[in-house]
Scaffold this motif. Sequence first.
Motif, short mmCIF file in Angstrom:
data_model
loop_
_atom_site.label_atom_id
_atom_site.label_comp_id
_atom_site.label_asym_id
_atom_site.label_seq_id
_atom_site.Cartn_x
_atom_site.Cartn_y
_atom_site.Cartn_z
N UNK A 1 15.95 -26.98 19.66
CA UNK A 1 14.92 -27.94 20.03
C UNK A 1 14.79 -28.95 18.90
N UNK A 2 14.78 -30.24 19.20
CA UNK A 2 14.65 -31.23 18.12
C UNK A 2 13.27 -31.15 17.47
N UNK A 3 13.27 -31.19 16.14
CA UNK A 3 12.01 -31.30 15.40
C UNK A 3 11.62 -32.77 15.35
N UNK A 4 10.40 -33.10 14.93
CA UNK A 4 9.97 -34.51 14.92
C UNK A 4 10.92 -35.44 14.17
N UNK A 5 11.49 -34.96 13.05
CA UNK A 5 12.38 -35.83 12.28
C UNK A 5 13.72 -36.06 12.98
N UNK A 6 14.04 -35.20 13.96
CA UNK A 6 15.28 -35.37 14.71
C UNK A 6 15.17 -36.40 15.82
N UNK A 7 13.96 -36.72 16.23
CA UNK A 7 13.76 -37.53 17.42
C UNK A 7 14.55 -38.84 17.38
N UNK A 8 14.48 -39.52 16.24
CA UNK A 8 15.18 -40.80 16.13
C UNK A 8 16.36 -40.74 15.17
N UNK A 9 16.75 -39.53 14.76
CA UNK A 9 17.89 -39.40 13.86
C UNK A 9 19.18 -39.81 14.57
N UNK A 10 20.00 -40.68 13.97
CA UNK A 10 21.20 -41.14 14.66
C UNK A 10 22.24 -40.04 14.88
N UNK A 11 22.27 -39.02 13.99
CA UNK A 11 23.26 -37.96 14.11
C UNK A 11 22.64 -36.66 13.61
#
Length: 238
Positions: free
Chosen positions: A140-150
Amino acid sequence: MKTSTPALSIRLAGERGHADHGWLDSRHTFSFADYHDPAQMGFRTLRVINDDRVAAGRGFGLHPHRDMEIFSYMLEGQLQHEDSLGNGRTLSPGQVQLMSAGSGVRHSEFNPSSDEPTHFLQVWIHPRERGLSPSYTEWHPSPEHTESPKVLIISPDGHEGSATIHQDVDIYRLRLGEGQSASHQLPAGHGLWLQVAAGSIRVNGTPLAVGDGVSSEDAGLFTMTADAPAEALLFDFA
């Protein structure tokens, strides 16, 4: 010294197999079910990429699998999963479920919505050995992953919080805004597959549209740039 650009092999979306069952609309990157093309049997240990759209209130009933690593990557809607290991989950966009079928498991997948379709990629990868104990893992994406390009979503050892797979492959989710880029350095002896799930991406300048895939067996730097907001999965097979 001039560095050569890695060679790319493109699998166009429009050339994929297609099955329309009414409740299920599925596009097959590789041979699957009634679609068979001897030239499209997979890439390295990658066996299936199905681009599935499931109608509201419909789904796949309880059915068996064995000796395959199977994961779903959610794009739209929700997917309710239940299996003979006792797992019961409802996945939302951006989430991953990974089931190691091993010596044998039964599962079902269902769109629980009464009015919204579900859209997801289902991917099958051969495990490094047969007869493993069945298992289940998620990312599951964490908040910092939401807009992470990779971001790494699946790996053999679960590092960086990724889901765990029984194969020598690292799998990344790319999520790029218009004009945004991400890069990947492919080591010697590795193979790369990139599947465009949404939007449009250029890989080392080569344009790809939604549903297109691209592979390479050449070591080197791969730069992915979005011509429109885009989402993709990148596979690095050792």
